[in-house]
Design a protein around this motif. Structure first.
Motif, PDB file in Angstrom:
ATOM      1  N   LEU A  89       0.793  -1.156  -0.031  1.00 20.66           N
ATOM      2  CA  LEU A  89       0.127   0.080  -0.065  1.00 20.66           C
ATOM      3  C   LEU A  89       0.851   1.279   0.005  1.00 20.66           C
ATOM      4  CD1 LEU A  89      -2.729  -0.929   2.678  1.00 20.66           C
ATOM      5  CD2 LEU A  89      -2.684  -1.693   0.109  1.00 20.66           C
ATOM      6  N   PRO A  90       0.998   2.011  -1.225  1.00 24.39           N
ATOM      7  CA  PRO A  90       1.645   3.119  -1.221  1.00 24.39           C
ATOM      8  C   PRO A  90       1.283   4.323  -0.763  1.00 24.39           C
ATOM      9  CG  PRO A  90       0.638   2.876  -3.150  1.00 24.39           C
ATOM     10  CD  PRO A  90       0.080   1.949  -2.264  1.00 24.39           C
ATOM     11  N   TYR A  91       0.614   4.513   0.441  1.00 22.48           N
ATOM     12  CA  TYR A  91      -0.080   5.793   1.124  1.00 22.48           C
ATOM     13  C   TYR A  91       0.709   6.504   1.797  1.00 22.48           C
ATOM     14  CZ  TYR A  91      -3.829   2.801  -0.866  1.00 22.48           C
ATOM     15  OH  TYR A  91      -4.446   1.867  -1.618  1.00 22.48           O
ATOM     16  N   ARG A  92       0.276   8.004   1.637  1.00 23.61           N
ATOM     17  CA  ARG A  92       1.339   8.648   2.625  1.00 23.61           C
ATOM     18  C   ARG A  92       0.160   9.255   3.758  1.00 23.61           C
ATOM     19  NH1 ARG A  92       2.621  13.477  -1.079  1.00 23.61           N
ATOM     20  NH2 ARG A  92       1.930  12.609  -2.665  1.00 23.61           N
ATOM     21  N   PHE A  93      -1.146   8.725   3.720  1.00 21.11           N
ATOM     22  CA  PHE A  93      -2.311   9.230   4.803  1.00 21.11           C
ATOM     23  C   PHE A  93      -3.239   8.287   4.494  1.00 21.11           C
ATOM     24  CE2 PHE A  93      -2.717  12.669   1.637  1.00 21.11           C
ATOM     25  CZ  PHE A  93      -3.986  12.299   1.115  1.00 21.11           C
ATOM     26  N   GLY A  94      -4.153   8.035   5.276  1.00 15.95           N
ATOM     27  CA  GLY A  94      -5.227   7.358   4.890  1.00 15.95           C
ATOM     28  C   GLY A  94      -6.003   6.609   6.233  1.00 15.95           C
ATOM     29  N   THR A  95      -7.184   5.849   6.227  1.00 14.99           N
ATOM     30  CA  THR A  95      -7.885   5.458   7.300  1.00 14.99           C
ATOM     31  C   THR A  95      -7.870   3.858   7.187  1.00 14.99           C
ATOM     32  OG1 THR A  95      -8.980   7.752   7.459  1.00 14.99           O
ATOM     33  CG2 THR A  95      -9.676   5.677   8.878  1.00 14.99           C
ATOM     34  N   HIS A  96      -8.740   3.359   6.326  1.00 14.21           N
ATOM     35  CA  HIS A  96      -8.945   2.130   5.825  1.00 14.21           C
ATOM     36  C   HIS A  96      -8.643   1.730   4.598  1.00 14.21           C
ATOM     37  CE1 HIS A  96     -11.746   2.974   9.466  1.00 14.21           C
ATOM     38  NE2 HIS A  96     -11.087   2.201   9.892  1.00 14.21           N
ATOM     39  N   ASP A 112       2.634   2.300   8.535  1.00 16.37           N
ATOM     40  CA  ASP A 112       2.139   2.369   9.979  1.00 16.37           C
ATOM     41  C   ASP A 112       1.437   3.603  10.024  1.00 16.37           C
ATOM     42  OD1 ASP A 112       4.175   4.092   9.771  1.00 16.37           O
ATOM     43  OD2 ASP A 112       5.341   3.443  11.834  1.00 16.37           O
ATOM     44  N   LEU A 113       0.206   3.830   9.450  1.00 14.42           N
ATOM     45  CA  LEU A 113      -0.688   4.946   9.518  1.00 14.42           C
ATOM     46  C   LEU A 113      -2.085   4.626   9.608  1.00 14.42           C
ATOM     47  CD1 LEU A 113      -1.387   5.905   6.431  1.00 14.42           C
ATOM     48  CD2 LEU A 113       0.812   6.925   6.719  1.00 14.42           C
ATOM     49  N   GLY A 114      -3.158   5.316   9.612  1.00 15.27           N
ATOM     50  CA  GLY A 114      -4.443   4.989   9.791  1.00 15.27           C
ATOM     51  C   GLY A 114      -4.614   3.883  10.414  1.00 15.27           C
ATOM     52  N   HIS A 115      -5.466   2.971  10.277  1.00 14.04           N
ATOM     53  CA  HIS A 115      -5.827   1.980  10.826  1.00 14.04           C
ATOM     54  C   HIS A 115      -5.903   0.594  10.060  1.00 14.04           C
ATOM     55  CE1 HIS A 115      -6.802   4.614  14.073  1.00 14.04           C
ATOM     56  NE2 HIS A 115      -7.506   5.285  13.199  1.00 14.04           N
ATOM     57  N   TYR A 116      -4.982   0.652   9.282  1.00 14.16           N
ATOM     58  CA  TYR A 116      -4.914  -0.551   8.490  1.00 14.16           C
ATOM     59  C   TYR A 116      -4.527  -1.835   9.344  1.00 14.16           C
ATOM     60  CZ  TYR A 116      -4.191   3.109   4.923  1.00 14.16           C
ATOM     61  OH  TYR A 116      -4.140   4.272   4.152  1.00 14.16           O
TER      62      TYR A 116
END
Length: 383
Positions: A279-286, A304-308
């Protein structure tokens, strides 16, 4: 648009199903809220979206039912909002809430995103949630961590209901049987999809992955990107990312796949061929992508961000304001290789979860309708 079935009586009348207008209705998440083997709520179809000139888009976007005037015309017991409200102002959403209340209808909100993945600036999304969350007659979110955030910011308790399956249950086993069961120490096929470079796709993930993959023997990397971002007039066109793709393609053990938007079977074929999807995300939740991978049997490597990490078993790499921690990415890939494949999510488990999710929504709708009815009686007494 599907019409409300002929079913006289108030919501909750025996034999009378609850009628739900979902925003949107045509989405895999919403499709898979329906119970298995028993009747459930009646979910209305999306009214066709129209562009700024009133021309139909052929898709649910933009969601018509967030327009208070249009919602007032729909015969539904409650409005269940999931996605798509970034196109409305807080004032417009407040008008929507008042319109629902004036007609005695309930509002249910699922807080999928505490930071909209399409918007760099979080403030506008939170301002919209500042209207919807306090006003909702029922609140749902997907993980305990997200529920805790909702509680901290708004003082509201949200039902925690897990994300249902994405791949249809009847197809899940056949997709899982296609997967390669990787033994500890076997080479690892890693994939990352940049799609159309939406706002939360981080431009530093690709160079970090190239460095990490080269540091873990037996790691190959497949990079996928939508063809539209190659066009200079595309809103997400980024020459720096395209230069990164060219460098990646020249690296050993790396392939770059440029493709048009894929239908579901083509996408699943792409992802099911991987051992692990990043997952190539810089921010997010689910993440719905994460749930799709679980259904297919592809491992997930998430930031290690959001609630993945609360959604299901994943490996985690660190990122902060400075970007991706490459050492943590190397360590995660080494763990993946040393462990071998995780067992895929059990199809029967997904089926049981589907029933649990449907029952939780039935209960949330019943409570929301009771609350809306009590408020409507209070309005009547006040007049």
């Amino acid at each position: 648009m599907t019409q409300t079935p002929s079913s006289p009586g108030a919501p909750g009348t025996p034999g009378r199903p609850v009628v739900v207008a979902s925003v949107p209705a045509d989405h895999p998440y919403v499709h898979h809220l329906a119970p298995l083997g028993r009747p459930g709520p009646v979910r209305l179809d999306d009214p066709p979206g129209v562009d700024e000139h009133g021309v139909p888009t052929g898709h649910w976007w933009p969601p018509v039912l967030l327009d208070a005037t249009r919602t007032a015309e729909v015969e539904a017991d409650l409005l269940h909002v999931h996605f798509g409200f970034e196109g409305r102002t807080p004032a417009q959403l407040a008008t929507l809430v008042e319109t629902l209340r004036s007609r005695g209808r309930a509002l249910v909100l699922t807080v999928h995103d505490l930071h909209n993945p399409h918007l760099l600036d979080r403030s506008g999304h939170l301002e919209r949630l500042d209207v919807l969350v306090p006003a909702a007659d029922g609140l749902i979110t997907l993980t305990p961590g997200a529920a805790a955030e909702v509680e901290r910011r708004w003082g509201r308790s949200a039902d925690v209901v897990p994300h249902p399956h994405v791949v249809p249950l009847e197809q899940m086993a056949s997709w899982q049987h296609r997967r390669r069961t990787r033994r500890p120490g076997d080479p690892v096929r890693v994939g990352v999809s940049l799609k159309s470079l939406r706002a939360n796709v981080a431009d530093d993930v690709l160079p970090a992955l190239l460095a990490a993959a080269s540091a873990v023997p037996g790691t190959s990397l497949e990079v996928a990107v939508h063809r539209d971002v190659l066009a200079p007039d595309h809103p997400r066109h980024d020459p720096d990312v395209l230069a990164q793709l060219e460098r990646a393609e020249a690296a050993d053990g790396v392939s770059v796949r440029v493709h048009d938007h894929l239908d579901d079977p083509a996408l699943w074929e792409l992802v099911a061929a991987l051992d692990v999807s990043v997952l190539p995300y810089r921010f997010g939740t689910h993440s719905g992508w994460l749930e799709m991978c679980r259904d297919l049997g592809t491992d997930v490597l998430a930031p290690d961000l959001g609630h993945y990490a609360e959604q299901g078993p994943v490996d985690v790499y660190r990122r902060d304001e400075g970007g991706v921690d490459v050492d943590s990415l190397v360590a995660a890939l080494q763990r993946v290789r040393e462990r071998g494949s995780r067992p895929p999510v059990d199809v029967d488990e997904r089926r049981r979860q589907r029933d649990t999710v449907a029952a939780a929504h039935d209960e949330a709708y019943a409570r929301a309708l009771t609350r809306a009815a009590e408020r409507a009686r209070g309005r009547g007494h006040s007049h």
